[in-house]
Write a protein that holds these residues in place. Structure first.
Motif, PDB file in Angstrom:
ATOM      1  N   LYS A 138       0.816  -1.173  -0.028  1.00  0.00           N
ATOM      2  CA  LYS A 138       0.131   0.183  -0.051  1.00  0.00           C
ATOM      3  C   LYS A 138       0.610   1.217   0.042  1.00  0.00           C
ATOM      4  CE  LYS A 138      -3.894  -2.117   2.374  1.00  0.00           C
ATOM      5  NZ  LYS A 138      -3.893  -3.469   1.620  1.00  0.00           N
ATOM      6  N   ARG A 139       2.158   1.159   0.731  1.00  0.00           N
ATOM      7  CA  ARG A 139       2.939   2.289   0.584  1.00  0.00           C
ATOM      8  C   ARG A 139       3.614   2.483  -0.666  1.00  0.00           C
ATOM      9  NH1 ARG A 139       4.646   0.468   6.049  1.00  0.00           N
ATOM     10  NH2 ARG A 139       6.326  -0.314   4.946  1.00  0.00           N
ATOM     11  N   GLY A 140       3.715   1.423  -1.628  1.00  0.00           N
ATOM     12  CA  GLY A 140       4.409   1.567  -2.757  1.00  0.00           C
ATOM     13  C   GLY A 140       6.029   1.203  -2.537  1.00  0.00           C
ATOM     14  N   SER A 141       6.187   0.430  -1.586  1.00  0.00           N
ATOM     15  CA  SER A 141       7.516  -0.247  -1.177  1.00  0.00           C
ATOM     16  C   SER A 141       7.863  -1.444  -1.836  1.00  0.00           C
ATOM     17  CB  SER A 141       7.496  -0.142   0.484  1.00  0.00           C
ATOM     18  OG  SER A 141       9.107  -0.716   0.891  1.00  0.00           O
ATOM     19  N   VAL A 142       8.598  -2.232  -1.412  1.00  0.00           N
ATOM     20  CA  VAL A 142       8.873  -3.510  -1.912  1.00  0.00           C
ATOM     21  C   VAL A 142       8.701  -4.627  -0.867  1.00  0.00           C
ATOM     22  CG1 VAL A 142      10.852  -2.552  -3.258  1.00  0.00           C
ATOM     23  CG2 VAL A 142      11.371  -3.640  -0.974  1.00  0.00           C
ATOM     24  N   ILE A 143       8.314  -5.968  -1.556  1.00  0.00           N
ATOM     25  CA  ILE A 143       8.323  -7.070  -0.942  1.00  0.00           C
ATOM     26  C   ILE A 143       9.309  -7.868  -1.506  1.00  0.00           C
ATOM     27  CG2 ILE A 143       5.982  -6.799  -0.225  1.00  0.00           C
ATOM     28  CD1 ILE A 143       4.984  -8.409  -2.308  1.00  0.00           C
ATOM     29  N   ARG A 144       9.542  -8.906  -0.677  1.00  0.00           N
ATOM     30  CA  ARG A 144      10.648  -9.975  -0.968  1.00  0.00           C
ATOM     31  C   ARG A 144      10.075 -11.375  -0.580  1.00  0.00           C
ATOM     32  NH1 ARG A 144      14.602 -11.879   2.068  1.00  0.00           N
ATOM     33  NH2 ARG A 144      14.119 -10.730   3.846  1.00  0.00           N
ATOM     34  N   ARG A 145      10.341 -12.337  -1.440  1.00  0.00           N
ATOM     35  CA  ARG A 145       9.823 -13.520  -1.261  1.00  0.00           C
ATOM     36  C   ARG A 145      11.135 -14.658  -1.751  1.00  0.00           C
ATOM     37  NH1 ARG A 145       7.251 -11.129   1.703  1.00  0.00           N
ATOM     38  NH2 ARG A 145       5.173 -11.294   2.130  1.00  0.00           N
ATOM     39  N   ILE A 166      12.432 -17.620  -3.678  1.00  0.00           N
ATOM     40  CA  ILE A 166      11.875 -18.195  -5.057  1.00  0.00           C
ATOM     41  C   ILE A 166      11.111 -19.552  -4.632  1.00  0.00           C
ATOM     42  CG2 ILE A 166      12.655 -19.037  -7.230  1.00  0.00           C
ATOM     43  CD1 ILE A 166      14.577 -16.618  -7.607  1.00  0.00           C
ATOM     44  N   LYS A 167      12.027 -20.383  -4.030  1.00  0.00           N
ATOM     45  CA  LYS A 167      11.831 -21.637  -3.449  1.00  0.00           C
ATOM     46  C   LYS A 167      10.351 -21.716  -2.894  1.00  0.00           C
ATOM     47  CE  LYS A 167      14.091 -25.515  -1.234  1.00  0.00           C
ATOM     48  NZ  LYS A 167      15.246 -25.811  -0.307  1.00  0.00           N
ATOM     49  N   TRP A 168      10.190 -20.552  -1.997  1.00  0.00           N
ATOM     50  CA  TRP A 168       8.898 -20.725  -1.532  1.00  0.00           C
ATOM     51  C   TRP A 168       7.749 -20.352  -2.249  1.00  0.00           C
ATOM     52  CZ3 TRP A 168       5.157 -17.323   0.535  1.00  0.00           C
ATOM     53  CH2 TRP A 168       4.363 -17.703   1.667  1.00  0.00           C
ATOM     54  N   VAL A 169       7.955 -19.467  -3.100  1.00  0.00           N
ATOM     55  CA  VAL A 169       6.932 -18.985  -4.059  1.00  0.00           C
ATOM     56  C   VAL A 169       6.646 -20.268  -4.887  1.00  0.00           C
ATOM     57  CG1 VAL A 169       6.575 -17.711  -6.402  1.00  0.00           C
ATOM     58  CG2 VAL A 169       7.364 -16.632  -4.263  1.00  0.00           C
ATOM     59  N   HIS A 170       7.643 -20.841  -5.508  1.00  0.00           N
ATOM     60  CA  HIS A 170       7.424 -22.239  -6.261  1.00  0.00           C
ATOM     61  C   HIS A 170       6.746 -23.149  -5.706  1.00  0.00           C
ATOM     62  CE1 HIS A 170       8.260 -24.891  -9.564  1.00  0.00           C
ATOM     63  NE2 HIS A 170       8.620 -25.683  -8.504  1.00  0.00           N
ATOM     64  N   ARG A 171       6.906 -23.395  -4.062  1.00  0.00           N
ATOM     65  CA  ARG A 171       6.103 -24.508  -3.574  1.00  0.00           C
ATOM     66  C   ARG A 171       4.775 -24.111  -3.132  1.00  0.00           C
ATOM     67  NH1 ARG A 171       9.375 -24.460   1.114  1.00  0.00           N
ATOM     68  NH2 ARG A 171       8.101 -22.993   2.200  1.00  0.00           N
ATOM     69  N   GLU A 172       4.558 -22.642  -2.603  1.00  0.00           N
ATOM     70  CA  GLU A 172       3.325 -22.198  -2.283  1.00  0.00           C
ATOM     71  C   GLU A 172       2.453 -21.972  -3.368  1.00  0.00           C
ATOM     72  OE1 GLU A 172       2.077 -22.308   0.836  1.00  0.00           O
ATOM     73  OE2 GLU A 172       3.864 -23.261   1.442  1.00  0.00           O
ATOM     74  N   ILE A 173       2.660 -21.448  -4.403  1.00  0.00           N
ATOM     75  CA  ILE A 173       1.611 -20.928  -5.598  1.00  0.00           C
ATOM     76  C   ILE A 173       2.197 -21.235  -6.874  1.00  0.00           C
ATOM     77  CG2 ILE A 173       2.907 -18.865  -5.500  1.00  0.00           C
ATOM     78  CD1 ILE A 173      -0.147 -17.637  -6.065  1.00  0.00           C
ATOM     79  N   GLY A 174       3.249 -21.123  -7.169  1.00  0.00           N
ATOM     80  CA  GLY A 174       3.851 -21.438  -8.501  1.00  0.00           C
ATOM     81  C   GLY A 174       4.581 -20.272  -8.878  1.00  0.00           C
ATOM     82  N   ASP A 175       5.623 -20.255  -9.619  1.00  0.00           N
ATOM     83  CA  ASP A 175       6.124 -19.031 -10.342  1.00  0.00           C
ATOM     84  C   ASP A 175       5.134 -18.278 -11.178  1.00  0.00           C
ATOM     85  OD1 ASP A 175       8.572 -19.435  -8.948  1.00  0.00           O
ATOM     86  OD2 ASP A 175       9.392 -21.016 -10.321  1.00  0.00           O
ATOM     87  N   ALA A 213      19.776 -13.958  -6.953  1.00  0.00           N
ATOM     88  CA  ALA A 213      19.961 -15.093  -6.517  1.00  0.00           C
ATOM     89  C   ALA A 213      18.685 -15.873  -6.125  1.00  0.00           C
ATOM     90  CB  ALA A 213      20.828 -14.459  -5.185  1.00  0.00           C
ATOM     91  N   ASP A 214      18.274 -15.868  -4.771  1.00  0.00           N
ATOM     92  CA  ASP A 214      17.327 -16.930  -4.552  1.00  0.00           C
ATOM     93  C   ASP A 214      16.054 -16.304  -4.197  1.00  0.00           C
ATOM     94  OD1 ASP A 214      18.212 -16.261  -2.253  1.00  0.00           O
ATOM     95  OD2 ASP A 214      17.999 -17.987  -1.135  1.00  0.00           O
ATOM     96  N   GLN A 215      15.907 -15.106  -4.366  1.00  0.00           N
ATOM     97  CA  GLN A 215      14.774 -14.151  -4.105  1.00  0.00           C
ATOM     98  C   GLN A 215      14.115 -13.332  -5.344  1.00  0.00           C
ATOM     99  OE1 GLN A 215      13.936 -13.367  -0.400  1.00  0.00           O
ATOM    100  NE2 GLN A 215      15.127 -15.151  -0.349  1.00  0.00           N
ATOM    101  N   TYR A 216      12.825 -13.140  -5.026  1.00  0.00           N
ATOM    102  CA  TYR A 216      12.082 -12.220  -5.895  1.00  0.00           C
ATOM    103  C   TYR A 216      11.809 -11.265  -5.148  1.00  0.00           C
ATOM    104  CZ  TYR A 216      10.200 -15.984  -9.098  1.00  0.00           C
ATOM    105  OH  TYR A 216      10.147 -16.752 -10.317  1.00  0.00           O
ATOM    106  N   ILE A 217      11.876 -10.067  -5.705  1.00  0.00           N
ATOM    107  CA  ILE A 217      11.673  -8.683  -5.103  1.00  0.00           C
ATOM    108  C   ILE A 217      10.687  -7.825  -6.077  1.00  0.00           C
ATOM    109  CG2 ILE A 217      12.711  -6.407  -4.504  1.00  0.00           C
ATOM    110  CD1 ILE A 217      15.347  -7.739  -4.483  1.00  0.00           C
ATOM    111  N   VAL A 218       9.512  -7.562  -5.255  1.00  0.00           N
ATOM    112  CA  VAL A 218       8.454  -6.890  -5.967  1.00  0.00           C
ATOM    113  C   VAL A 218       8.587  -5.653  -5.774  1.00  0.00           C
ATOM    114  CG1 VAL A 218       5.988  -6.960  -6.331  1.00  0.00           C
ATOM    115  CG2 VAL A 218       6.951  -9.093  -6.108  1.00  0.00           C
ATOM    116  N   VAL A 219       8.484  -4.493  -6.651  1.00  0.00           N
ATOM    117  CA  VAL A 219       8.590  -3.180  -6.512  1.00  0.00           C
ATOM    118  C   VAL A 219       7.065  -2.733  -6.728  1.00  0.00           C
ATOM    119  CG1 VAL A 219       9.609  -1.026  -7.287  1.00  0.00           C
ATOM    120  CG2 VAL A 219      11.061  -3.078  -7.375  1.00  0.00           C
TER     121      VAL A 219
END
Length: 76
Positions: A24-31, A33-42, A60-66
């Motif tokens: 909501k603040r227009g910041s970033v979230i980081r997850r 990649i392994k966790w995303v793949h397991r929980e929802i799929g890339d 590396a092993d992270q997704y960063i969403v701006v």
């Protein structure tokens, strides 16, 4: 009698990630990649980010969403 519609785990996960205060603040979230793949799929995760008009980086092993719609410039 009322029938309750239950969300799938992936729908619940998406709702939780994109309901974060940082989104909501227009910041970033980081997850992870392994966790995303397991929980929802890339593919689904990338689709959800794109649907919101956000930017997705992979490092590396992270997704960063701006979480904003403006341009991004890699400085180095």
């Amino acid at each position: 009698m009322q029938t309750l519609t239950r969300q799938s785990n992936s729908d619940y996960w998406i709702d939780q990630v994109f309901a974060a205060k940082s989104v909501k603040r227009g910041s970033v979230i980081r997850r992870s990649i392994k966790w995303v793949h397991r929980e929802i799929g890339d593919v689904r995760f990338q689709s959800e980010v794109k649907k919101r008009g956000f930017h997705l980086l992979r490092t590396a092993d992270q997704y960063i969403v701006v979480c904003h719609h403006g341009p991004i410039h890699m400085l180095f």
